[in-house]
Motif scaffolding. Sequence first.
Motif, PDB file in Angstrom:
ATOM      1  N   UNK B  28       0.884  -0.923  -0.126  1.00 48.93           N
ATOM      2  CA  UNK B  28      -0.323   0.109  -0.094  1.00 48.93           C
ATOM      3  C   UNK B  28       0.667   1.376   0.363  1.00 48.93           C
ATOM      4  N   UNK B  29       2.273   1.080   0.240  1.00 50.45           N
ATOM      5  CA  UNK B  29       2.929   2.391  -0.513  1.00 50.45           C
ATOM      6  C   UNK B  29       3.872   2.998   0.999  1.00 50.45           C
ATOM      7  N   UNK B  30       3.787   1.600   2.195  1.00 47.56           N
ATOM      8  CA  UNK B  30       4.529   2.624   3.295  1.00 47.56           C
ATOM      9  C   UNK B  30       5.488   2.057   3.425  1.00 47.56           C
ATOM     10  N   UNK B  31       7.084   2.450   3.763  1.00 49.76           N
ATOM     11  CA  UNK B  31       7.809   2.590   4.103  1.00 49.76           C
ATOM     12  C   UNK B  31       8.158   0.853   5.055  1.00 49.76           C
ATOM     13  N   UNK B  32       8.342  -0.039   5.159  1.00 51.76           N
ATOM     14  CA  UNK B  32       8.014  -1.037   6.368  1.00 51.76           C
ATOM     15  C   UNK B  32       9.669  -1.768   6.659  1.00 51.76           C
ATOM     16  N   UNK B  33       9.732  -1.786   8.060  1.00 51.78           N
ATOM     17  CA  UNK B  33      10.896  -2.085   8.164  1.00 51.78           C
ATOM     18  C   UNK B  33      10.329  -3.313   9.144  1.00 51.78           C
ATOM     19  N   UNK B  34      10.923  -4.851   9.023  1.00 51.78           N
ATOM     20  CA  UNK B  34      10.508  -5.993   9.139  1.00 51.78           C
ATOM     21  C   UNK B  34      11.646  -6.419  10.197  1.00 51.78           C
ATOM     22  N   UNK B  35      11.663  -6.590  12.095  1.00 49.72           N
ATOM     23  CA  UNK B  35      12.377  -7.360  12.223  1.00 49.72           C
ATOM     24  C   UNK B  35      11.994  -8.842  13.096  1.00 49.72           C
ATOM     25  N   UNK B  36      13.108  -9.598  12.800  1.00 48.12           N
ATOM     26  CA  UNK B  36      13.034 -11.237  13.437  1.00 48.12           C
ATOM     27  C   UNK B  36      14.161 -11.430  14.363  1.00 48.12           C
ATOM     28  N   UNK B  37      13.693 -12.041  15.450  1.00 47.82           N
ATOM     29  CA  UNK B  37      14.710 -12.701  15.487  1.00 47.82           C
ATOM     30  C   UNK B  37      15.543 -13.988  15.000  1.00 47.82           C
ATOM     31  N   UNK B  38      14.547 -14.171  14.181  1.00 48.42           N
ATOM     32  CA  UNK B  38      15.430 -15.544  12.908  1.00 48.42           C
ATOM     33  C   UNK B  38      16.145 -14.871  12.207  1.00 48.42           C
ATOM     34  N   UNK B  39      16.996 -15.699  11.828  1.00 44.36           N
ATOM     35  CA  UNK B  39      18.147 -15.622  11.058  1.00 44.36           C
ATOM     36  C   UNK B  39      17.238 -15.582   9.713  1.00 44.36           C
ATOM     37  N   UNK B  40      15.993 -16.012   9.582  1.00 48.59           N
ATOM     38  CA  UNK B  40      15.539 -15.547   8.118  1.00 48.59           C
ATOM     39  C   UNK B  40      13.870 -15.228   8.982  1.00 48.59           C
ATOM     40  N   UNK B  41      13.021 -14.639   8.090  1.00 44.60           N
ATOM     41  CA  UNK B  41      11.869 -14.299   8.448  1.00 44.60           C
ATOM     42  C   UNK B  41      10.585 -16.007   8.258  1.00 44.60           C
ATOM     43  N   UNK B  42       9.541 -16.295   8.548  1.00 44.29           N
ATOM     44  CA  UNK B  42       8.932 -17.191   8.938  1.00 44.29           C
ATOM     45  C   UNK B  42       8.446 -18.018  10.240  1.00 44.29           C
ATOM     46  N   UNK B  43       8.300 -17.015  11.500  1.00 43.61           N
ATOM     47  CA  UNK B  43       8.180 -17.327  12.514  1.00 43.61           C
ATOM     48  C   UNK B  43       8.312 -18.717  13.072  1.00 43.61           C
ATOM     49  N   UNK B  44       7.597 -19.298  13.769  1.00 47.36           N
ATOM     50  CA  UNK B  44       7.773 -20.446  14.800  1.00 47.36           C
ATOM     51  C   UNK B  44       6.783 -21.897  13.412  1.00 47.36           C
ATOM     52  N   UNK B  45       6.281 -21.271  13.055  1.00 41.84           N
ATOM     53  CA  UNK B  45       5.097 -22.305  12.040  1.00 41.84           C
ATOM     54  C   UNK B  45       5.658 -22.282  10.791  1.00 41.84           C
ATOM     55  N   UNK B  46       5.598 -21.003  10.152  1.00 40.58           N
ATOM     56  CA  UNK B  46       6.597 -20.923   8.642  1.00 40.58           C
ATOM     57  C   UNK B  46       8.404 -21.135   8.744  1.00 40.58           C
ATOM     58  N   UNK B  47       8.666 -21.763   9.755  1.00 38.43           N
ATOM     59  CA  UNK B  47      10.180 -21.941  10.353  1.00 38.43           C
ATOM     60  C   UNK B  47      11.469 -21.900   8.934  1.00 38.43           C
ATOM     61  N   UNK B  48      12.399 -20.903   8.544  1.00 36.32           N
ATOM     62  CA  UNK B  48      12.854 -21.732   7.682  1.00 36.32           C
ATOM     63  C   UNK B  48      13.994 -22.476   7.845  1.00 36.32           C
ATOM     64  N   UNK B  49      14.272 -23.398   7.738  1.00 32.79           N
ATOM     65  CA  UNK B  49      15.579 -24.137   8.370  1.00 32.79           C
ATOM     66  C   UNK B  49      17.116 -24.007   8.139  1.00 32.79           C
ATOM     67  N   UNK B  50      17.336 -24.040   9.234  1.00 34.56           N
ATOM     68  CA  UNK B  50      18.862 -23.735   9.210  1.00 34.56           C
ATOM     69  C   UNK B  50      20.237 -24.372   7.717  1.00 34.56           C
ATOM     70  N   UNK B  51      19.471 -26.400   8.213  1.00 34.93           N
ATOM     71  CA  UNK B  51      19.732 -26.901   7.190  1.00 34.93           C
ATOM     72  C   UNK B  51      19.271 -26.469   5.278  1.00 34.93           C
TER      73      UNK B  51
END
Lengths: 94, 479, 381
Positions: B28-51
Amino acid sequence: MRIAAGVERGPAVTFSVDGVAVAGHIGETVGAALLAAGWRDLRSGPGGGGRGMFCAIGVCQECVVMADGVVREACRLPVRDGLVITTRRLRDVR
Amino acid sequence: MCADLTADLVVLGGGPAGGHAALAASGAGLDVVLVDEGAAPGGQVWRAPGVAVSNHAALGPDHRAGEALRAALTASKVRVLAGHRAWLLQAGFTVHAAAADGAARLQAPALLLAPGTTERVIPFPGWTLPGVMGLAGATALLKGNRMLPGRKVVVAGAGPLLVAVAASILKGGGTVAAVVDLGSMPEWLRGVPAMLGRPDLILRGLGWRALLLRHGVPYLTRHAVLRAEGDNGVASVTVAPVDGDGAFEPGGNARRFEVDALLVGHGLVPASEAARSLGARHLHVPALGGWVPELDGLGRSSIAGLYIAGDGAGVRGAAAAALAGAQAGLAVAHDLGRIDAARHTAEQAPLAARVARAARFGRAMAALVRIRPGLIAAIPPEATICRCEDVTRAEIEAAFDEGARQIGQLKAWTRCGMGPCQGRFCGPTIEALAAQRGIAAEAFGPMVARPPLRPMPIGTLTGDFDPAALTLPPSLPSS
Amino acid sequence: MARATDAAPHGTADVAIVGGGIMGCSVALRLAEAGMRVVVIDRGGIGGGASGVNAGTLSLQIKRLSLMPYAIRAAEHWAEMSARLGADVKFRQSGGLNLAFTEAEEAQLVTDMTARREAGLPISFLDLPAARAREPGLSDHVRRASFCPLDGYSNPSLTGRAFRKALTARGVAMIEHDPVLGIEAGDGGYTLRLQSGNVRARRLVLAAGAWTRASVLQLGVDLPIGARVNQMMVTERAPALMNGVLGHISGLMSLKQSDNGTIIIGGGWQGEGAVGEPGRPVMDNLTNNLRFATLAMPALAPLRIVRTWYGYDGFVPDFLPVVGVLPWLREAYVIACVRGGYTIGPCMGDLLAASILGEEPALPLFDPARVATRVNTPVPA
């Protein structure tokens, strides 16, 4: 135990825990690599009982270890070659 | 080494809700910063594999949804700040975050929280043993590290994670000694009408059940863990039959399994501390997992400019979270004047119906993980309630007996909740113990959310500094 | 919650004490021991305000010179506190160091601490090696330190519980989680309006810490009490790093390791917030509080902070206590603004109680009339 099927592990690395060499792969966390090595007991609770990874997502703080002199969550800390881990067995000081 | 960033919107948490909020707002045109503690977004359920995973199909729809989210974020203008942990939120808004190699300060007129949940585990003797792990934790290990939490495990607790975790372990080559479910088959069946809107999830669940059958895994309904035992880690788990309230049946037939891991969870609790640390109004809604923020239908909180979406605002599941994230992201764009009311209404319309359907499914699952008073009552006096400080039920009950009526008193008197998890794990149990004494959650209160939101090394907070340049505030009179 | 009524379900007491912190509880304890019927009322739990959330440092040498006799008496109270209350408040007379980093600070340390020694406080001066013999973790920034063997600490979290137990044993009525909605002065004493009903008492003691101004205003008297928002932080458990309490001549450092290994960091650095709500950090003050602490103890750097919190500390412009009779009223007393109130509170409470009992206090009180003004209309809560 590492799942083999459908997974390509990263390069092998060796790190140490309380002076013992442990093998891991780039991309794994310290907690996971230790589990694969059969090392579940990572810390002592204040009453002296052993503790291991519990929430495994960096909230419960049960798996904290000293990593190169800094307190870190083993479940979130990536392994790397030569990392020096010591477990914490803290009791009341007085 | 402190990076200063400004944006229209800062989103905390890159799971389904936060990821889709960032995408919607950015779209919608906003300048957005997304902060996440993981190495990549996804959270717990959509977690990015580290391997590296060579067989993506084996990881199922959650993995594919995560890959799609990560690809969409990469293709978008959203600035992703991975590996950063927010530890202090200030009104207005300023977010202080820390990474392994430095710190970041983010400023934005709008802040969207998508913190997800922490797992509720009702204590039993031996739950602090190494090798006892949450169901969510087991999922994180399986997804992120492609690692089995044990070779032979018992999976116990309540809710849809039970079969999901058991099936993943079987697929990974592990052994499941038993699945131990507080719920009964009729309870599961009561949820069916609400599940009909999600035939994909029903099919997946049935597939998991079939896999358990093929492996001959005993599925014990109306059972709970009596205790876990072992010297340096869990070696055996004893389970026994319970009634519908979770109370152990007198004379029930206990069964013991020799295992090297026990995976146990009794539901998810919204991680409300970030929103509460800013003073957002909260309500206690057991059906949504506990303390949840007071929101309008689009994620607006009681504080202007503060939005909350996903399971952190009430547990409804990943599908509902992604939709609620998109709703809130659009609402931010509207409220900041980036899209007009007509466009906002038009873009919200298709989301509303879908989120309602997804939330129905989530609510049916939530009913399965309701707190069962009999299971709370059955916690023996010597069982540890607060893992961080080794506080037992007996110590907590003694404080109640002496007159403690608020969580703050209980904390001060017993040290429960004073350790490094900051009460995340003992809080729900203590609240349930208070409820058993007739103390309402509203009067008892949640633990006050105090910064840092996660433990922070002093050295990270001080940074490098010149002692000579340290200015001291004026001293008070000394004479 | 019961509705407020004109009835007095809590009955009539000899003394009603508003505020169950260490001041109010100390007064209550002594008055109950003297046979009075006492009721203590608190908006929260007993000992849940500043008395329960301060850093717990019982350092005498950092107290104002004019308060030395009170601090020395208070140390005697603390030494017998656990025994008197019948519950362990974890009092430790560890001894404490007060540090100077610069030449100017060293000069001030010698002047200020010599004056305290002359006022009767045992003080010795230590160079860095001698200071390190007591606290091996001290950094090279330390030029000189003063040592007081009477300094120590206790656990504020346990103090409320302990007082509660002691007051219960002495028959003191405690009404908790019930803020005072209004106070009226009448012929036979005072009526306090609570959510759960009314309390009547012949005498009134206002000991509500940073809330005291609002209480006093209800009686048509204004005390210009402001509130400082004192910041505290605590680390997770650490190996043994410290032996005693550590301060700095500026007054901006308070460091100690609790028995359980956590390290409590205070020093009166300011957060922000309004009395009654959780305080909030001021970023520079949070950072600099920690920086200043690591200047003294570099080994703190790798430890993790698990919690910050704030306590509201009342003060009047001269930063001296307000302890004594409230002017223009009959048998109404106030006890507030005792800087370092957790340390000195037990002594101040004892002195005020003596005065209420008609005895001559062993040390002079701090007349509230010096800062009080009369307002025409009592201000409702």
